[in-house]
Design a protein around this motif. Structure first.
Motif, PDB file in Angstrom:
ATOM      1  N   GLY A  58       0.818  -1.217   0.000  1.00 45.54           N
ATOM      2  CA  GLY A  58       0.000   0.000   0.000  1.00 45.54           C
ATOM      3  C   GLY A  58       0.844   1.257   0.000  1.00 45.54           C
ATOM      4  N   LEU A  63       2.603   1.417  -3.601  1.00 42.24           N
ATOM      5  CA  LEU A  63       1.649   1.776  -4.662  1.00 42.24           C
ATOM      6  C   LEU A  63       1.098   3.184  -4.462  1.00 42.24           C
ATOM      7  N   GLY A  64       0.943   3.594  -3.210  1.00 41.02           N
ATOM      8  CA  GLY A  64       0.473   4.953  -2.939  1.00 41.02           C
ATOM      9  C   GLY A  64       1.409   5.993  -3.516  1.00 41.02           C
ATOM     10  N   ASN A 116      -1.871   8.669  -3.343  1.00 45.87           N
ATOM     11  CA  ASN A 116      -2.436   8.216  -2.073  1.00 45.87           C
ATOM     12  C   ASN A 116      -3.949   8.136  -2.086  1.00 45.87           C
ATOM     13  N   MET A 144      -5.171   5.046  -3.985  1.00 48.36           N
ATOM     14  CA  MET A 144      -4.793   3.853  -3.222  1.00 48.36           C
ATOM     15  C   MET A 144      -5.680   3.685  -2.002  1.00 48.36           C
ATOM     16  N   THR A 145      -5.999   4.787  -1.339  1.00 48.13           N
ATOM     17  CA  THR A 145      -6.909   4.722  -0.193  1.00 48.13           C
ATOM     18  C   THR A 145      -8.276   4.210  -0.644  1.00 48.13           C
ATOM     19  N   GLY A 175      -8.099   0.483  -1.365  1.00 51.03           N
ATOM     20  CA  GLY A 175      -8.076  -0.283  -0.117  1.00 51.03           C
ATOM     21  C   GLY A 175      -9.448  -0.375   0.527  1.00 51.03           C
ATOM     22  N   LEU A 213      -3.654  -1.805   2.459  1.00 45.62           N
ATOM     23  CA  LEU A 213      -3.518  -0.941   1.278  1.00 45.62           C
ATOM     24  C   LEU A 213      -3.914   0.498   1.587  1.00 45.62           C
ATOM     25  N   ALA A 272      -1.519   4.814   2.694  1.00 49.95           N
ATOM     26  CA  ALA A 272      -1.852   5.847   1.716  1.00 49.95           C
ATOM     27  C   ALA A 272      -2.642   6.978   2.368  1.00 49.95           C
TER      28      ALA A 272
END
Length: 145
Positions: free
Chosen positions: A22, A25-26, A31, A34-35, A38, A74, A78
């Motif tokens: 996470g 990838l963020g 971010n 990605m948030t 998740g 994940l 982020a």
């Protein structure tokens, strides 16, 4: 330790495994996306958890908990990165403290609200054959089981 509690190990392992992913990838995709991703994974886990039946055994709830853990792993780095990215460097300590306070307060409030909702609905979910003691309290139901 009851064997049902072992399912939570799968969630903890998933959080740990997906936390680094996470964070990485963020930084690559941002971010906020990605948030959101998740949270979608967590929602899928809660969806699976909502359809669990006693006949499902260990695999279905463990799968749901893995999804919840993966989504949390994940989303959390982020979300923290997004928050801290908006805070000026000289205010980083305040931003971090605010983040921790919000997480703790949210967790406590979530437990309180969920506990109240479940406690209010508990007697209605008991079978007609349940004793009065079991209808009043989960602990009494387990002791007298």
């Amino acid at each position: 330790m009851r064997t049902e509690s072992l399912a939570f190990i799968s969630m903890a392992v998933a959080v740990l495994a997906f936390n680094a992913l996470g964070a990485t990838l963020g930084q690559k995709i941002g971010n906020r996306p990605m948030t959101a991703a998740g949270l979608v994974v967590m929602a899928a886990g809660f969806g699976v958890l909502a359809i669990v039946s006693p006949a499902d055994g260990f695999v279905v709830p463990a799968t749901a908990l893995v999804l919840i853990g993966a989504g949390s792993g994940l989303a959390m780095p982020a979300a923290t990165g997004a928050l801290m990215g908006e805070v000026p460097a000289e205010q980083a300590g305040v931003g971090s403290a605010l983040n921790d306070t919000i997480q703790q307060a949210g967790a406590a409030l979530g437990v309180a609200v969920l506990g109240s909702v479940l406690a209010a609905g508990y007697p209605d979910g008991m079978p007609e054959s349940a004793s009065d003691q079991a209808r009043r309290s989960i602990a009494d139901a387990l002791v007298h089981h």
